[in-house]
Write a protein that holds these residues in place. Structure first.
Motif, PDB file in Angstrom:
ATOM      1  N   ALA A  43       1.084  -0.940   0.328  1.00  0.00           N
ATOM      2  CA  ALA A  43      -0.043   0.049  -0.059  1.00  0.00           C
ATOM      3  C   ALA A  43       0.355   0.913  -0.104  1.00  0.00           C
ATOM      4  CB  ALA A  43      -0.799  -0.327   1.437  1.00  0.00           C
ATOM      5  N   ILE A  44       1.778   1.629   0.647  1.00  0.00           N
ATOM      6  CA  ILE A  44       2.990   2.295   0.590  1.00  0.00           C
ATOM      7  C   ILE A  44       3.524   2.968  -0.718  1.00  0.00           C
ATOM      8  CG2 ILE A  44       4.914   3.002   1.685  1.00  0.00           C
ATOM      9  CD1 ILE A  44       4.187   2.204   4.803  1.00  0.00           C
ATOM     10  N   THR A  45       3.986   1.672  -0.760  1.00  0.00           N
ATOM     11  CA  THR A  45       4.896   1.430  -2.030  1.00  0.00           C
ATOM     12  C   THR A  45       3.563   1.862  -3.415  1.00  0.00           C
ATOM     13  OG1 THR A  45       6.120  -0.059  -1.909  1.00  0.00           O
ATOM     14  CG2 THR A  45       6.027   0.628  -4.057  1.00  0.00           C
ATOM     15  N   PHE A  46       2.335   1.270  -3.369  1.00  0.00           N
ATOM     16  CA  PHE A  46       1.438   1.852  -4.497  1.00  0.00           C
ATOM     17  C   PHE A  46       1.367   2.987  -4.266  1.00  0.00           C
ATOM     18  CE2 PHE A  46      -2.709   2.466  -5.662  1.00  0.00           C
ATOM     19  CZ  PHE A  46      -2.446   1.681  -7.336  1.00  0.00           C
ATOM     20  N   GLY A  47       1.268   3.573  -2.698  1.00  0.00           N
ATOM     21  CA  GLY A  47       0.710   5.386  -2.929  1.00  0.00           C
ATOM     22  C   GLY A  47       1.770   5.631  -3.574  1.00  0.00           C
ATOM     23  N   LEU A  48       2.733   5.279  -3.151  1.00  0.00           N
ATOM     24  CA  LEU A  48       4.049   6.350  -3.646  1.00  0.00           C
ATOM     25  C   LEU A  48       4.222   6.627  -4.956  1.00  0.00           C
ATOM     26  CD1 LEU A  48       6.673   7.934  -2.411  1.00  0.00           C
ATOM     27  CD2 LEU A  48       8.000   5.782  -2.573  1.00  0.00           C
ATOM     28  N   PHE A  49       4.326   5.266  -5.313  1.00  0.00           N
ATOM     29  CA  PHE A  49       4.199   5.669  -7.085  1.00  0.00           C
ATOM     30  C   PHE A  49       2.791   6.272  -7.680  1.00  0.00           C
ATOM     31  CE2 PHE A  49       7.190   1.098  -7.560  1.00  0.00           C
ATOM     32  CZ  PHE A  49       8.234   1.683  -7.186  1.00  0.00           C
ATOM     33  N   TYR A  50       1.884   6.078  -7.113  1.00  0.00           N
ATOM     34  CA  TYR A  50       0.800   6.566  -7.670  1.00  0.00           C
ATOM     35  C   TYR A  50       0.580   8.072  -7.387  1.00  0.00           C
ATOM     36  CZ  TYR A  50      -3.930   7.989  -8.059  1.00  0.00           C
ATOM     37  OH  TYR A  50      -5.356   8.800  -8.515  1.00  0.00           O
ATOM     38  N   TRP A  51       1.403   8.404  -6.637  1.00  0.00           N
ATOM     39  CA  TRP A  51       1.285  10.410  -6.305  1.00  0.00           C
ATOM     40  C   TRP A  51       2.464  10.772  -7.164  1.00  0.00           C
ATOM     41  CZ3 TRP A  51       5.404  13.256  -4.772  1.00  0.00           C
ATOM     42  CH2 TRP A  51       5.098  15.044  -4.563  1.00  0.00           C
ATOM     43  N   ILE A  52       3.836  10.088  -7.450  1.00  0.00           N
ATOM     44  CA  ILE A  52       4.967  10.074  -7.861  1.00  0.00           C
ATOM     45  C   ILE A  52       3.967  10.475 -10.035  1.00  0.00           C
ATOM     46  CG2 ILE A  52       6.704   9.506  -9.483  1.00  0.00           C
ATOM     47  CD1 ILE A  52       7.822   8.453  -6.223  1.00  0.00           C
ATOM     48  N   ILE A  53       3.283   9.215 -10.309  1.00  0.00           N
ATOM     49  CA  ILE A  53       2.602   9.565 -11.159  1.00  0.00           C
ATOM     50  C   ILE A  53       2.327  10.349 -12.078  1.00  0.00           C
ATOM     51  CG2 ILE A  53       1.458   7.765 -12.885  1.00  0.00           C
ATOM     52  CD1 ILE A  53       2.797   5.294 -12.115  1.00  0.00           C
ATOM     53  N   LYS A  54       1.009  10.695 -10.306  1.00  0.00           N
ATOM     54  CA  LYS A  54      -0.168  11.677 -10.694  1.00  0.00           C
ATOM     55  C   LYS A  54       0.597  12.944 -10.698  1.00  0.00           C
ATOM     56  CE  LYS A  54      -4.670  13.196  -8.138  1.00  0.00           C
ATOM     57  NZ  LYS A  54      -4.592  13.332  -7.113  1.00  0.00           N
ATOM     58  N   ASN A  55       1.138  13.063  -9.728  1.00  0.00           N
ATOM     59  CA  ASN A  55       2.249  14.893 -10.017  1.00  0.00           C
ATOM     60  C   ASN A  55       3.517  14.553 -10.588  1.00  0.00           C
ATOM     61  OD1 ASN A  55       0.275  15.203  -8.149  1.00  0.00           O
ATOM     62  ND2 ASN A  55       0.481  14.804  -5.732  1.00  0.00           N
ATOM     63  N   VAL A  56       3.901  14.121 -10.865  1.00  0.00           N
ATOM     64  CA  VAL A  56       4.827  13.984 -11.842  1.00  0.00           C
ATOM     65  C   VAL A  56       4.823  13.990 -13.481  1.00  0.00           C
ATOM     66  CG1 VAL A  56       7.372  13.273 -11.964  1.00  0.00           C
ATOM     67  CG2 VAL A  56       6.769  14.207  -9.902  1.00  0.00           C
ATOM     68  N   VAL A  58       2.474  12.335 -15.088  1.00  0.00           N
ATOM     69  CA  VAL A  58       1.638  12.629 -15.848  1.00  0.00           C
ATOM     70  C   VAL A  58       0.612  13.831 -16.338  1.00  0.00           C
ATOM     71  CG1 VAL A  58      -1.468  13.036 -15.417  1.00  0.00           C
ATOM     72  CG2 VAL A  58      -0.698  10.689 -14.997  1.00  0.00           C
ATOM     73  N   PRO A  59       1.226  15.022 -15.598  1.00  0.00           N
ATOM     74  CA  PRO A  59       1.328  16.272 -16.325  1.00  0.00           C
ATOM     75  C   PRO A  59       2.576  16.292 -17.591  1.00  0.00           C
ATOM     76  CG  PRO A  59       1.265  16.440 -13.301  1.00  0.00           C
ATOM     77  CD  PRO A  59       1.701  14.748 -14.091  1.00  0.00           C
ATOM     78  N   ARG A  60       3.978  16.304 -17.075  1.00  0.00           N
ATOM     79  CA  ARG A  60       4.184  15.975 -17.854  1.00  0.00           C
ATOM     80  C   ARG A  60       4.086  14.966 -19.629  1.00  0.00           C
ATOM     81  NH1 ARG A  60      10.177  14.618 -15.040  1.00  0.00           N
ATOM     82  NH2 ARG A  60      10.616  16.138 -14.160  1.00  0.00           N
ATOM     83  N   ILE A  61       3.716  14.354 -19.320  1.00  0.00           N
ATOM     84  CA  ILE A  61       3.261  13.396 -20.477  1.00  0.00           C
ATOM     85  C   ILE A  61       1.679  14.545 -21.273  1.00  0.00           C
ATOM     86  CG2 ILE A  61       1.692  11.393 -21.278  1.00  0.00           C
ATOM     87  CD1 ILE A  61       3.438  10.087 -19.206  1.00  0.00           C
ATOM     88  N   SER A  62       1.312  15.071 -19.926  1.00  0.00           N
ATOM     89  CA  SER A  62      -0.421  15.635 -20.474  1.00  0.00           C
ATOM     90  C   SER A  62       0.152  16.859 -21.313  1.00  0.00           C
ATOM     91  CB  SER A  62      -0.929  16.317 -19.696  1.00  0.00           C
ATOM     92  OG  SER A  62      -2.064  17.329 -19.895  1.00  0.00           O
ATOM     93  N   GLY A  63       1.719  17.465 -20.210  1.00  0.00           N
ATOM     94  CA  GLY A  63       1.547  18.928 -21.370  1.00  0.00           C
ATOM     95  C   GLY A  63       3.091  18.396 -22.517  1.00  0.00           C
TER      96      GLY A  63
END
Length: 186
Positions: A43-56, A58-63
């Motif tokens: 859960a901790i690893t998944f949350g950390l990876f989810y936060w990194i993907i969501k905040n780092v 995905v915005p780069r890919i979206s941009g």
């Protein structure tokens, strides 16, 4: 000392020695005793990876995707603008070509009409000159004819006199000759 070296050797090897006994338990990820800690770390690893993907990530890919979308849209609008300019240039070219053809036809028609008028004027001038020359020639022919007609009597008289003299040996008199010529001419 021998006892000391042996205990030091055992102490140094004690931390690095691998137990020789076999594990008879289940595969460690499937060990039910460690499920709770494994789920917590998952859960901790998944949350950390989810936060990194969501905040780092995905915005780069979206941009990047947005930039590409904007660039593609800009390229498409530029292509459409250039296509419209090309279509306008082709239409202007065809219009200019049609105008040039019409102008060329007009010039050719005017030139033909001018040449026809010039030729007609020359022909009329030549016909007038020929008519004058013909009239002059006819009057000269009439004059020569009248002179010849006037002299025909004299010529016929001389010729007849010469023939009669050649045939008979004696020339006819002028009165006999003029009577014979008058009767022959009437």
């Amino acid at each position: 000392m021998a006892g000391e070296t042996q205990s030091t050797t055992e102490a140094t090897h004690a931390g690095t020695e691998v137990p020789t006994e076999h594990h008879s338990g289940p595969f460690p990820p499937f060990n039910s005793e460690t499920f709770a800690s494994q789920i917590l770390w998952l859960a901790i690893t998944f949350g950390l990876f989810y936060w990194i993907i969501k905040n780092v990530a995905v915005p780069r890919i979206s941009g990047i995707l947005e930039d590409r979308k904007d660039r593609i849209a800009g390229d498409l609008s530029e292509a459409n603008r250039l296509k419209e300019e090309t279509d306008e240039a082709i239409a202007a070219y065809e219009q200019a070509l049609a105008e040039a053809r019409a102008k060329a036809h007009g010039i050719a028609h005017d030139t033909r009409a001018k040449l026809k008028a010039d030729n007609e004027a020359r022909r009329e001038k030549a016909e007038a000159e020929l008519a004058k020359k013909l009239a002059a020639a006819e009057s000269q022919i009439a004059e020569v004819k009248s002179q010849a007609m006037e002299q025909i009597g004299d010529i016929a008289g001389e010729t007849t006199s010469a023939l009669v003299e050649a045939l008979m040996g004696k020339a006819p008199t002028k009165t006999d000759l003029s009577k014979a010529l008058k009767s022959a001419m009437d």
